[in-house]
Scaffold this active site. Structure first.
Site, PDB file in Angstrom:
ATOM      1  N   HIS A  73       0.795  -1.239   0.000  1.00  0.00           N
ATOM      2  CA  HIS A  73       0.000   0.000   0.000  1.00  0.00           C
ATOM      3  C   HIS A  73       0.826   1.288   0.000  1.00  0.00           C
ATOM      4  O   HIS A  73       0.316   2.349  -0.358  1.00  0.00           O
ATOM      5  CB  HIS A  73      -0.972   0.006   1.185  1.00  0.00           C
ATOM      6  CG  HIS A  73      -0.361   0.362   2.506  1.00  0.00           C
ATOM      7  ND1 HIS A  73       0.260  -0.569   3.306  1.00  0.00           N
ATOM      8  CD2 HIS A  73      -0.266   1.541   3.163  1.00  0.00           C
ATOM      9  CE1 HIS A  73       0.695   0.025   4.397  1.00  0.00           C
ATOM     10  NE2 HIS A  73       0.390   1.313   4.342  1.00  0.00           N
ATOM     11  N   GLU A  77       3.558   5.669  -3.113  1.00  0.00           N
ATOM     12  CA  GLU A  77       3.816   6.974  -2.497  1.00  0.00           C
ATOM     13  C   GLU A  77       5.269   7.130  -2.050  1.00  0.00           C
ATOM     14  O   GLU A  77       5.846   8.214  -2.173  1.00  0.00           O
ATOM     15  CB  GLU A  77       2.888   7.166  -1.299  1.00  0.00           C
ATOM     16  CG  GLU A  77       3.013   8.532  -0.650  1.00  0.00           C
ATOM     17  CD  GLU A  77       2.006   8.731   0.470  1.00  0.00           C
ATOM     18  OE1 GLU A  77       2.185   9.666   1.250  1.00  0.00           O
ATOM     19  OE2 GLU A  77       1.035   7.948   0.561  1.00  0.00           O
ATOM     20  N   ASP A  78       5.865   6.064  -1.539  1.00  0.00           N
ATOM     21  CA  ASP A  78       7.174   6.188  -0.888  1.00  0.00           C
ATOM     22  C   ASP A  78       8.347   5.586  -1.658  1.00  0.00           C
ATOM     23  O   ASP A  78       9.479   5.622  -1.182  1.00  0.00           O
ATOM     24  CB  ASP A  78       7.111   5.547   0.510  1.00  0.00           C
ATOM     25  CG  ASP A  78       6.152   6.293   1.425  1.00  0.00           C
ATOM     26  OD1 ASP A  78       5.986   7.510   1.239  1.00  0.00           O
ATOM     27  OD2 ASP A  78       5.564   5.660   2.313  1.00  0.00           O
ATOM     28  N   ASP A 261     -20.589  -2.235  35.105  1.00  0.00           N
ATOM     29  CA  ASP A 261     -20.687  -3.218  34.024  1.00  0.00           C
ATOM     30  C   ASP A 261     -19.456  -3.177  33.127  1.00  0.00           C
ATOM     31  O   ASP A 261     -19.565  -3.201  31.907  1.00  0.00           O
ATOM     32  CB  ASP A 261     -21.953  -2.986  33.193  1.00  0.00           C
ATOM     33  CG  ASP A 261     -22.011  -1.563  32.633  1.00  0.00           C
ATOM     34  OD1 ASP A 261     -21.279  -0.703  33.134  1.00  0.00           O
ATOM     35  OD2 ASP A 261     -22.791  -1.336  31.690  1.00  0.00           O
TER      36      ASP A 261
END
Length: 697
Positions: A73, A77-78, A261
């Site tokens: 992913h 971009e990198d 709770d």
């Protein structure tokens, strides 16, 4: 090549996907090469981040393409990797997913706000085409939040706030409970560190006691009764996450010590029928707490969540929350829409309410004209609590809390909203600003002659309704401007005595309007001003002095002179006026009440000339400001009164304050000052109007 992949991470990833996989191994080797020599702020090899993202996706049960895209992913971009390279090595499906999640970092924006808004727009449009994009983005954000400790306090707060405002609500809407709660607790830790430690310490001290209570007293009793009934069930307990506990103290105004709770019991069975049998048994063994029962099986949440919720008084008077669900419901509760992903089981995501919400979200960002509006609409869609209502045919419609029949109408269809004339709720006529309640049956009454009005914007809550209403109002405004432009064109032709065809041809050249309709729009809106037109035809005016329009102003001893009307005050025929000498423009005429005249009388009195109206024809603009107590129908009454007095509204801006005050600014057309005063007097007589005065700019 130096191996920087974590062996432990590899093992976790392949365990999550069910064993060694050749295509995933290929993706691991690819990112090892592409991210070689890159390190995160923490000092760790960069490649650790995409592997963690892929592990999260695998644990959610996502398909192989999504897991590979999670590994890849960041490469667009990198690194120097291209879309075509990914497509060639891993296929178009993976390449599209990676491209969809990539930021707009290489595009220059005028400011950070615009960049942020456009990144959100791109992300939402991308995951509207393929929901897997947002799963990757959420997994990416989760690991980023887990490694936020190495950044400055300022950046930690900024990222945590963005996560809480945007990504947490998206995870919630998609039913990704595990991701949502982890993100919330991480945001809680960075945004409210003191409160986080208080809740963490409280839970640490209380949990052991509660676990002991459930194991010794509550769960054994429940197991015994289920065994007697012949129901096979898996019983466990789950801790409330820290942010949820803190939010409960704020919501109910209670102390941490009053939260009993922090652990809830979960009963998982095989069938829906058994869920209701277990509910009956629980209520027969323990006393149910009134108002604490919710049936999300019959009426699932918009994110597909299903379960029975109840609270009972257990042994020793302790309140215990109990959730009852099937195994399928349990998987969906943990993984949301990913639990029965369309790509895995061939189901159509468009058939459920998640798609309906997604469609609304996409419409809201597509209809946003600027970054501020986009971010406002985005938060409106993400943060709204829901209200469940029904159509006359019994179809369920989920709307934001506070929605009105107009919101409902636009949700059904734009044409129904645009022609909404009234509404019935549960068979009774209600006002259009009625706030819908859970379970309401809503019927919309339409009229082909009915059109939206600006007052609707004061009470609708959905971005779809707002954007559609604004679009219609803009078109109606366009029509009004065109009609006004037509009237002004005829007036100019009459005043200047110019042949129509040559006049229009000259104005089209001057204004660069593409056609006569656009020219009329420019004339009606004032963007093609009277002064500009007169200056353009000045030579012709000198040739025909008897037709000059300047004869509306007269100066003793000089007669008629070239002039222009000041836009700051829009002087009206019949009122006291002054002329200000302006080089190259003749006189600029101001109202005596204009603040600019008061200033010029002090600093440049020699430029001011006393003038008076000679004769004036046609309509003249002026601005009004009305301050009133906000109430239903006040805007309609104001606009109706202006129209009844013979004035024409060309522009309106309204807003309401939290204190219940309505502020209304209008631009109107009147023939003279006397008519303007009559309009003001009529408006002042309206109930609730506190102030009505002329507005100068």
């Amino acid at each position: 090549m130096e191996t920087i992949l974590s062996k432990k991470q590899e093992e976790r990833l392949f365990k999550a996907v069910g064993g060694e996989d050749e295509s995933i191994r290929k993706a691991l080797e690819f990112i090892e090469e592409k991210h070689a020599g890159q390190y995160r702020k923490s000092g760790e090899p960069y490649v650790i981040h995409p592997i963690e993202v892929a592990i999260t996706l695998a644990e959610l049960g996502m398909d192989k393409s999504t897991i590979i895209a999670g590994l890849l992913h960041d490469v667009l971009e990198d690194t120097q990797t291209t879309y075509e390279e990914i497509k060639q090595k891993f296929g178009k499906e993976v390449a599209d997913l990676v491209e969809g999640v990539t930021k707009l970092s290489k595009i220059h924006f005028k400011d950070i706000q615009t960049q942020k808004a456009e990144n959100y727009r791109k992300l939402i449009l991308a995951f509207s085409k393929d929901l897997r994009v947002i799963f990757i983005k959420l997994a990416d954000r989760l690991h980023n939040m887990k490694t936020l400790q190495c950044f400055s306090r300022e950046k930690q707060v900024r990222i945590a706030r963005e996560t809480l405002e945007i990504y947490v609500p998206i995870a919630n809407r998609l039913g990704l409970w595990k991701v949502k709660t982890e993100l919330e607790d991480l945001c809680f830790m960075y945004l409210y560190p003191k409160e986080y430690e208080e809740v963490k310490n409280f839970v640490g001290k209380s949990r052991k006691d509660l676990e002991d209570y459930l194991k010794r007293l509550f769960i054994p009793k429940l197991k015994e009764e289920l065994k007697k009934a012949g129901i096979e069930a898996h019983i466990t307990y789950r801790p409330k996450h820290l942010y949820g506990i803190w939010q409960k103290t704020l919501r109910k105004g209670i102390r941490l010590e009053d939260v009993h709770d922090i652990l809830g019991v979960r009963v998982i069975v095989n069938t829906v029928q058994e869920c209701y049998l277990v509910l009956g048994l629980v209520h027969s063994i323990f006393k149910p707490v009134p108002g604490k029962f919710d049936d999300y099986i019959s009426l699932p949440k918009p994110n597909l969540y299903q379960s029975l919720h109840t609270a009972v008084i257990g042994p020793k008077g302790r309140m215990v929350e109990v959730q009852i669900r099937t195994w399928e419901m349990h998987e969906r509760a943990e993984k949301g829409i990913a639990a029965h992903w369309a790509y895995k089981e061939g189901k159509n995501v468009k058939d459920n309410s998640v798609y309906s919400w997604l469609k609304s979200l996409v419409e809201s960002v597509q209809g946003s004209k600027n970054p501020e509006e986009l971010l406002e609409n985005l938060k409106l869609e993400l943060f709204s609590e829901e209200v469940f209502v029904f159509t006359p045919k019994g179809d369920l419609v989920v709307l934001p809390k506070g929605a009105t029949p107009v919101d409902f109408a636009y949700h059904i269809h734009t044409d129904i909203g645009n022609h909404c004339a009234g509404a019935k709720v549960n068979g009774r006529i209600v006002p259009l600003n009625y706030r819908l309640q859970n379970g309401d049956m809503v019927e919309i009454i339409t009229n082909p002659n009915k059109k939206p009005n600006a007052e609707w914007l004061n009470f609708v809550v959905t971005s779809k309704a707002k954007s559609r209403i604004k679009a219609v109002l803009k078109e109606l405004e366009r029509e009004r401007y065109i009609q006004l432009g037509r009237e002004r064109l005829e007036l100019y032709l009459q005043k200047l005595g110019i042949e129509r065809e040559s006049f229009i041809k000259k104005l089209l050249e001057e204004s660069r309007a593409k056609d006569e309709e656009e020219l009329l729009l420019l004339l009606g809106s004032g963007r093609l001003s009277k002064e500009r037109i007169y200056a353009l035809f000045r030579k012709r005016e000198k040739e025909k002095p008897q037709e000059k329009v300047e004869d509306v102003i007269y100066i003793d001893g000089l007669g008629n002179v070239l002039h222009g009307l000041a836009e700051c005050c829009n002087p009206l025929p019949g009122e006291e006026v002054y002329g200000v000498i302006s080089k190259g423009k003749g006189l600029i005429i101001h109202s005596k009440e204009c603040p600019n005249i008061a200033y010029l009388q002090k600093v440049s009195p020699e430029k001011i000339v006393k003038v008076k109206w000679n004769k004036a024809q046609g309509l003249h603009y002026t601005k009004l400001r009305i301050i009133a107590k906000d109430r239903v129908g006040i805007l309609a009454e104001v606009t109706s009164t202006i129209s009844k007095m013979g004035a024409n509204i060309t522009e309106a801006r309204t807003k309401s304050s939290p204190s219940g005050e309505a502020l209304m600014d209008f631009t109107i057309q009147v023939e003279n000052y006397e008519e303007f005063l009559k309009v003001v007097k009529a408006l002042q007589s309206i109930e609730g109007v506190e102030d009505c005065r002329r507005l100068f700019s």
